[in-house]
Design a protein around this motif. Structure first.
Motif, PDB file in Angstrom:
ATOM      1  N   MET A 168      17.091  59.432  64.012  1.00  0.00           N
ATOM      2  CA  MET A 168      16.658  59.060  62.668  1.00  0.00           C
ATOM      3  C   MET A 168      17.069  57.635  62.305  1.00  0.00           C
ATOM      4  O   MET A 168      16.366  56.946  61.567  1.00  0.00           O
ATOM      5  CB  MET A 168      17.209  60.057  61.643  1.00  0.00           C
ATOM      6  CG  MET A 168      16.550  61.420  61.697  1.00  0.00           C
ATOM      7  SD  MET A 168      14.768  61.303  61.360  1.00  0.00           S
ATOM      8  CE  MET A 168      14.302  63.025  61.523  1.00  0.00           C
ATOM      9  N   ALA A 169      18.211  57.196  62.802  1.00  0.00           N
ATOM     10  CA  ALA A 169      18.602  55.805  62.576  1.00  0.00           C
ATOM     11  C   ALA A 169      17.601  54.862  63.239  1.00  0.00           C
ATOM     12  O   ALA A 169      17.194  53.852  62.639  1.00  0.00           O
ATOM     13  CB  ALA A 169      20.007  55.561  63.109  1.00  0.00           C
ATOM     14  N   LEU A 170      17.193  55.194  64.445  1.00  0.00           N
ATOM     15  CA  LEU A 170      16.200  54.378  65.132  1.00  0.00           C
ATOM     16  C   LEU A 170      14.853  54.435  64.428  1.00  0.00           C
ATOM     17  O   LEU A 170      14.181  53.404  64.245  1.00  0.00           O
ATOM     18  CB  LEU A 170      16.074  54.854  66.580  1.00  0.00           C
ATOM     19  CG  LEU A 170      15.055  54.152  67.469  1.00  0.00           C
ATOM     20  CD1 LEU A 170      15.348  52.664  67.547  1.00  0.00           C
ATOM     21  CD2 LEU A 170      15.042  54.774  68.860  1.00  0.00           C
ATOM     22  N   ILE A 171      14.446  55.626  64.016  1.00  0.00           N
ATOM     23  CA  ILE A 171      13.167  55.777  63.318  1.00  0.00           C
ATOM     24  C   ILE A 171      13.163  55.003  62.006  1.00  0.00           C
ATOM     25  O   ILE A 171      12.163  54.361  61.646  1.00  0.00           O
ATOM     26  CB  ILE A 171      12.877  57.271  63.084  1.00  0.00           C
ATOM     27  CG1 ILE A 171      12.584  57.965  64.419  1.00  0.00           C
ATOM     28  CG2 ILE A 171      11.707  57.462  62.125  1.00  0.00           C
ATOM     29  CD1 ILE A 171      12.479  59.471  64.319  1.00  0.00           C
ATOM     30  N   SER A 172      14.270  55.046  61.272  1.00  0.00           N
ATOM     31  CA  SER A 172      14.318  54.352  59.989  1.00  0.00           C
ATOM     32  C   SER A 172      14.206  52.842  60.169  1.00  0.00           C
ATOM     33  O   SER A 172      13.542  52.166  59.359  1.00  0.00           O
ATOM     34  CB  SER A 172      15.613  54.711  59.256  1.00  0.00           C
ATOM     35  OG  SER A 172      16.744  54.328  60.020  1.00  0.00           O
ATOM     36  N   HIS A 173      14.817  52.291  61.206  1.00  0.00           N
ATOM     37  CA  HIS A 173      14.714  50.844  61.434  1.00  0.00           C
ATOM     38  C   HIS A 173      13.306  50.444  61.854  1.00  0.00           C
ATOM     39  O   HIS A 173      12.851  49.335  61.516  1.00  0.00           O
ATOM     40  CB  HIS A 173      15.722  50.411  62.493  1.00  0.00           C
ATOM     41  CG  HIS A 173      17.110  50.217  61.967  1.00  0.00           C
ATOM     42  ND1 HIS A 173      17.543  49.021  61.438  1.00  0.00           N
ATOM     43  CD2 HIS A 173      18.154  51.076  61.879  1.00  0.00           C
ATOM     44  CE1 HIS A 173      18.807  49.144  61.053  1.00  0.00           C
ATOM     45  NE2 HIS A 173      19.204  50.381  61.311  1.00  0.00           N
ATOM     46  N   ILE A 174      12.620  51.298  62.589  1.00  0.00           N
ATOM     47  CA  ILE A 174      11.238  50.994  62.975  1.00  0.00           C
ATOM     48  C   ILE A 174      10.299  51.196  61.788  1.00  0.00           C
ATOM     49  O   ILE A 174       9.405  50.379  61.532  1.00  0.00           O
ATOM     50  CB  ILE A 174      10.811  51.871  64.160  1.00  0.00           C
ATOM     51  CG1 ILE A 174      11.728  51.623  65.363  1.00  0.00           C
ATOM     52  CG2 ILE A 174       9.363  51.599  64.527  1.00  0.00           C
ATOM     53  CD1 ILE A 174      11.722  50.217  65.879  1.00  0.00           C
ATOM     54  N   ALA A 175      10.505  52.272  61.024  1.00  0.00           N
ATOM     55  CA  ALA A 175       9.616  52.578  59.904  1.00  0.00           C
ATOM     56  C   ALA A 175       9.715  51.547  58.788  1.00  0.00           C
ATOM     57  O   ALA A 175       8.709  51.231  58.143  1.00  0.00           O
ATOM     58  CB  ALA A 175       9.931  53.974  59.361  1.00  0.00           C
ATOM     59  N   THR A 176      10.914  51.017  58.539  1.00  0.00           N
ATOM     60  CA  THR A 176      11.034  50.038  57.463  1.00  0.00           C
ATOM     61  C   THR A 176      10.289  48.747  57.796  1.00  0.00           C
ATOM     62  O   THR A 176       9.795  48.066  56.893  1.00  0.00           O
ATOM     63  CB  THR A 176      12.518  49.741  57.180  1.00  0.00           C
ATOM     64  OG1 THR A 176      12.618  48.939  56.012  1.00  0.00           O
ATOM     65  CG2 THR A 176      13.162  49.007  58.339  1.00  0.00           C
ATOM     66  N   LEU A 177      10.190  48.406  59.073  1.00  0.00           N
ATOM     67  CA  LEU A 177       9.409  47.231  59.449  1.00  0.00           C
ATOM     68  C   LEU A 177       7.910  47.486  59.325  1.00  0.00           C
ATOM     69  O   LEU A 177       7.150  46.577  58.975  1.00  0.00           O
ATOM     70  CB  LEU A 177       9.747  46.817  60.889  1.00  0.00           C
ATOM     71  CG  LEU A 177      11.192  46.364  61.145  1.00  0.00           C
ATOM     72  CD1 LEU A 177      11.410  46.090  62.626  1.00  0.00           C
ATOM     73  CD2 LEU A 177      11.511  45.126  60.323  1.00  0.00           C
ATOM     74  N   LYS A 178       7.483  48.696  59.613  1.00  0.00           N
ATOM     75  CA  LYS A 178       6.067  49.021  59.507  1.00  0.00           C
ATOM     76  C   LYS A 178       5.618  49.207  58.062  1.00  0.00           C
ATOM     77  O   LYS A 178       4.509  48.802  57.692  1.00  0.00           O
ATOM     78  CB  LYS A 178       5.758  50.295  60.312  1.00  0.00           C
ATOM     79  CG  LYS A 178       5.753  50.096  61.826  1.00  0.00           C
ATOM     80  CD  LYS A 178       5.420  51.397  62.529  1.00  0.00           C
ATOM     81  CE  LYS A 178       5.207  51.168  64.015  1.00  0.00           C
ATOM     82  NZ  LYS A 178       3.966  50.399  64.298  1.00  0.00           N
ATOM     83  N   ALA A 179       6.473  49.823  57.226  1.00  0.00           N
ATOM     84  CA  ALA A 179       6.088  50.142  55.855  1.00  0.00           C
ATOM     85  C   ALA A 179       6.512  49.081  54.852  1.00  0.00           C
ATOM     86  O   ALA A 179       6.043  49.113  53.706  1.00  0.00           O
ATOM     87  CB  ALA A 179       6.687  51.489  55.450  1.00  0.00           C
TER      88      ALA A 179
END
Length: 293
Positions: free
Chosen positions: A247-258
């Motif tokens: 989830m830490a990895l997903i959150s860092h990727i998602a914040t760049l996309k969104a």
């Protein structure tokens, strides 16, 4: 009597002359055969060299040799320098050395945060202090993130200062993160409204615990996270050590996309200090997930 004595003597003499040499000959033959069957020094030396030069093919030896070759190849591929201290030796697990490692939730959360951040502003508060300490240790070691740079970690005077510095770094275009909990998260609320309103991508990792009221409570709870629901940040939750990493990895990727700030929270103590064997992604694999467009 004299005749019987001489007869006895002669019988013994002829018996010994006939059978004793026969027994001696047999003993000599057996000794020669034993000596001939013994290996020579050259044969013993050759056998010794052959045994010492041939590798052992037991399963334990094969497994150890395979693990050693994988470790050497991984260290050469990831090029993670470690500065050894003359006073204290750092025993922090190295994610680049193997794919599976036994780590706690704080390490699992801090590893992707370090790989995907340019800067990090921290201030220690229980139970999130371990995450900031790991970031500081890795920076001191000169460890490179997924961008090939050393993450710049700064400790501020309070959580309010960490949130303000993070806001300023985000405005300049830096990828920034921080770690906090409880009252420390409440001190960041004013800046969270501005960060969310300006659509600045960042991740706040929270080791959730109860907000201290009439007593200084450090028990687990989500009252601090629930107080930030109106700030406009997206929220992701982790329940296990493996989820803390994912989830830490997903959150860092998602914040760049969104282009929306994310708050990744996990249970304080219950997850941050739980040790489990998880699958850790090395920095070069994390770099493949970065949305550069």
């Amino acid at each position: 009597s004299t005749q019987s004595t001489w007869g006895h003597f002669l019988s013994v003499y002829f018996f010994s002359c006939h059978f004793f040499p026969l027994g001696m000959r047999r003993n000599v033959q057996h000794s020669v055969q034993r000596v001939a069957s013994r290996p020579t020094k050259q044969a013993c030396r050759a056998a010794t060299q052959r045994v010492t030069s041939e590798p052992l093919h037991t399963p334990e030896v094969r497994e150890a040799q395979q693990a050693r070759s994988i470790s050497v190849a991984a260290q050469q591929a990831f090029d993670v320098p470690v500065i050894a201290s003359s006073h204290t030796e750092d025993t922090t697990p190295n994610p680049a050395s193997q794919y599976f490692q036994s780590v706690d939730g704080a390490f699992a959360c801090a590893h992707p945060a370090y790989c995907l951040s340019d800067t990090a502003f921290i201030y220690p508060i229980t139970p999130s202090s371990v995450m900031g300490e790991l970031m500081d240790v890795w920076m001191a070691q000169g460890r490179k993130n997924s961008f090939g740079q050393v993450c710049d970690v700064r400790q501020m005077q309070s959580e309010a200062g960490a949130a303000g510095a993070m806001h300023g770094a985000l405005v300049t275009g830096s990828l920034c993160t921080t770690f906090t909990a409880s009252q420390g998260l409440l001190l960041m609320v004013p800046n969270l409204y501005k960060i969310a309103g300006e659509l600045l991508p960042c991740v706040i990792h929270v080791a959730a615990r109860e907000v201290a009221g009439q007593a200084l409570s450090i028990f687990g709870g989500h009252s601090d996270v629930m107080a930030c629901r109106g700030t406009g940040v997206a929220m992701l939750s982790s329940h296990t050590v493996q989820q803390a990493h994912d989830m830490a990895l997903i959150s860092h990727i998602a914040t760049l996309k969104a282009s929306v700030p994310f708050m990744h929270f996990l249970d304080g103590f219950r997850t941050t200090h739980e040790v489990n064997k998880i699958h850790l992604l090395p920095p070069d694999e994390i770099a493949k997930l970065i949305p550069y467009e």
